[in-house]
Scaffold this active site. Structure first.
Site, PDB file in Angstrom:
ATOM      1  N   GLU A  28       2.766   5.200   4.561  1.00  0.00           N
ATOM      2  CA  GLU A  28       1.302   4.929   5.112  1.00  0.00           C
ATOM      3  C   GLU A  28       1.472   4.870   6.648  1.00  0.00           C
ATOM      4  O   GLU A  28       0.597   5.203   7.505  1.00  0.00           O
ATOM      5  CB  GLU A  28       0.802   3.610   4.679  1.00  0.00           C
ATOM      6  N   HIS A  70      20.370   9.407 -14.602  1.00  0.00           N
ATOM      7  CA  HIS A  70      19.966   9.794 -16.164  1.00  0.00           C
ATOM      8  C   HIS A  70      18.660  10.690 -16.024  1.00  0.00           C
ATOM      9  O   HIS A  70      17.979  10.968 -16.989  1.00  0.00           O
ATOM     10  CB  HIS A  70      19.995   9.101 -17.291  1.00  0.00           C
ATOM     11  N   LYS A  76     -12.146   5.829   0.510  1.00  0.00           N
ATOM     12  CA  LYS A  76     -12.821   4.613   0.498  1.00  0.00           C
ATOM     13  C   LYS A  76     -14.270   4.793   0.526  1.00  0.00           C
ATOM     14  O   LYS A  76     -14.905   4.191  -0.267  1.00  0.00           O
ATOM     15  CB  LYS A  76     -12.436   3.580   1.606  1.00  0.00           C
TER      16      LYS A  76
HETATM   17  O1  PA5 Z   1      -1.213  -1.473   4.864  1.00  0.00           O
HETATM   18  C1  PA5 Z   1      -2.479  -1.412   4.955  1.00  0.00           C
HETATM   19  O2  PA5 Z   1      -3.142  -1.845   5.886  1.00  0.00           O
HETATM   20  C2  PA5 Z   1      -3.129  -1.476   3.655  1.00  0.00           C
HETATM   21  O3  PA5 Z   1      -2.128  -1.013   2.671  1.00  0.00           O
HETATM   22  C3  PA5 Z   1      -3.837  -2.722   3.095  1.00  0.00           C
HETATM   23  O4  PA5 Z   1      -2.874  -3.686   3.024  1.00  0.00           O
HETATM   24  C4  PA5 Z   1      -4.586  -2.495   1.870  1.00  0.00           C
HETATM   25  O5  PA5 Z   1      -5.421  -1.308   1.900  1.00  0.00           O
HETATM   26  C5  PA5 Z   1      -5.405  -3.605   1.425  1.00  0.00           C
HETATM   27  O6  PA5 Z   1      -6.295  -3.977   2.541  1.00  0.00           O
HETATM   28  P1  PA5 Z   1      -6.792  -5.552   2.690  1.00  0.00           P
HETATM   29  O7  PA5 Z   1      -5.519  -6.240   2.801  1.00  0.00           O
HETATM   30  O8  PA5 Z   1      -7.650  -5.353   3.681  1.00  0.00           O
HETATM   31  O9  PA5 Z   1      -7.491  -5.705   1.364  1.00  0.00           O
END
Ligand code: PA5
Length: 459
Positions: free
Chosen positions: A283, A312, A426
């Site tokens: 990410e 394996h 989203k």
């Molecule tokens: O790294 C990030 O920003 C995302 O993976 C968030 O942690 C994830 O989308 C969850 O978001 P939030 O903590 O606002 O619910």
């Protein structure tokens, strides 16, 4: 405490496909600039994961809340997703007994998916009067987390009436978002995620520390390990800084076509750290645009694998498949428990090498054998070995990978701290769920989901 051996990526060891010290030195203009920018951002307070170990009051507030709640609940359900779940899950798997939920209390459940079957099973099994729900969301707006919180709240209001408030802890932004608002309005306990810290860099905030404390882990040692590592991985000299060296090697590997970075611990306990790394590396680095708005489509696909199990399953591909991977093997010198294989098959020569040996000898030999066999096939292989798994080493690993990821982002000239690529999905979900303000996206969604005759087979 932790040794980083990058020899298996060098020309001396793997031959032609390997890198040289000169290759790394040639990155100096890039690394010097990245280091200067990263440290300037840290100084300005824009990059604060480095300084979480000294964050004033954070661990004290977290521990105090945990100690007030410990002993009151048989089960803890951690509700959160992505960065709000993977870190705490990794801490729990690494530091608690693998069968903790079968043998000890409080049991810990991570509700990080809206899988209807899992949710129904979990909520159907819980005794609400004995359960604490820890709702974690930085934004307070995440659909998956909201739906699970609402489910828990509905059941609690029905069965516990006003006492439901004692069964909730929020971990969220100090000021913004619906969870923070509800905490004020309803008087629900809440801990803060420092506003400058993004989800996937939040493991060393109450996001990871509170569940750890509730399980009886030493949060101060987690931060102590992170701090010790931080003091090493903020040095500018790449050859003394394992996070920078890890990053340079991955950058050079990427330039040579290694689009995949495998993290393969030889330890079940560390497997969820590989899962956490998978999100962090993916990410943070998978980006379309550079910071100066050029289209770059960069990143490196992180893959988690488990030794020895995946020998394996995956190693055939890693050894003989395309030269598109760098493989990071993680090992442990002293496992916290061991089993001696008894000498029970007297006279069977094929198994005699196993008799009277600890199982740890076997897994260690398998890790070394895999490293050697990958090197034999000319595959870039690094080796991270931990003395043992404890709070300090786990805290240190988090800091190491976060710094490597942030530095890699600066080397790739992208922003490692945002995630614009997940936004459209989203919004489409909101539209499909009928949320006001998003319905005009429906046409665009339908055009993408239409089926083409001949390419759609029902059986
Ligand atoms: O790294 C990030 O920003 C995302 O993976 C968030 O942690 C994830 O989308 C969850 O978001 P939030 O903590 O606002 O619910």
């Amino acid at each position: 405490m932790i040794r980083f051996d990058f020899s298996g990526t060098t020309k001396e060891i793997i031959g032609q496909a390997g890198i040289t010290r000169e290759d790394i030195e040639s990155l100096r203009p890039l690394t010097e600039k990245a280091h200067a920018l990263l440290m300037a951002a840290r100084k300005k307070g824009d990059v604060i994961f480095y300084d979480l170990p000294e964050r004033s009051g954070m661990v004290e507030d977290t521990d105090a809340m945990a100690s007030g709640l410990m002993g009151h609940f048989k089960d803890i359900v951690h509700i959160g997703i992505g960065g709000s779940s993977l870190g705490p899950k990794a801490i729990f798997s690494a530091l608690k007994n693998p069968l903790h939920n079968y043998t000890s209390s409080p049991r810990m459940f991570f509700l990080d998916n809206v899988d209807p079957e899992y949710m129904a099973s979990l909520f159907g099994m819980l005794s609400l009067k004995d359960t604490l729900f820890v709702v974690v969301s930085k934004s307070g707006a995440t659909a998956e987390t909201a739906s699970q919180f609402m489910t828990a709240l509905g059941l609690m209001k029905e069965r516990l009436s006003d006492a439901y408030k004692d069964h909730l802890v929020f971990i969220t932004d100090p000021e913004r978002g619906i969870l923070r608002q509800l905490a004020y309005e309803l008087g629900i306990r809440a801990l803060s995620i420092p506003s400058e810290v993004g989800g996937r860099f939040s493991v060393l905030t109450p996001v990871g520390l509170f569940p750890a404390a509730m399980c009886g882990l030493n949060t101060k040692l987690l931060l102590e390990g992170a701090k010790k590592m931080r003091d090493i991985i903020t040095q500018d000299d790449v050859f003394k800084n394992p996070a920078y060296l890890y990053c340079c090697i991955h950058f050079l590997a990427l330039k040579r076509g290694a689009n995949v970075s495998v993290l393969m611990p030889y330890s079940n306990a560390l497997y969820d750290i590989a899962d956490w790394y998978r999100q962090l590396w993916a990410e943070s680095l998978g980006k379309r645009y550079s910071i100066d708005s050029r289209e770059v489509f960069t990143g490196q696909t992180p893959v988690k694998a488990l030794g020895a199990t995946d020998q394996h399953s995956q190693v055939q591909l890693y050894r003989e498949g395309p030269f598109d991977k760098i493989i990071n093997i993680m090992t442990v010198d002293r496992y916290r428990a061991d089993t001696i294989i008894p000498d029970v098959l007297d006279g069977i020569d094929e198994f005699s090498y196993l008799a009277s040996r600890p199982v740890s000898d076997l897994i260690k030999a398998e890790a070394r054998a895999t490293i050697a066999s990958l090197i034999d096939a000319g595959r870039m292989t690094t080796h991270i070995s931990l003395d043992t798994i404890d709070e300090e080493t786990v805290g240190a690993l988090f800091m190491f990978f976060e710094a490597a990821t942030a530095f890699m982002g600066y080397i790739l000239k992208i922003n490692p701290f945002d995630q614009p690529g997940v936004e459209l999905g989203k919004k489409f979900t909101f539209a499909l769920m009928g949320r006001h303000g998003f319905l005009d996206l429906s046409e665009s969604i339908e055009s993408k989901l239409k089926t083409i005759p001949g390419m759609n087979i029902e059986i």
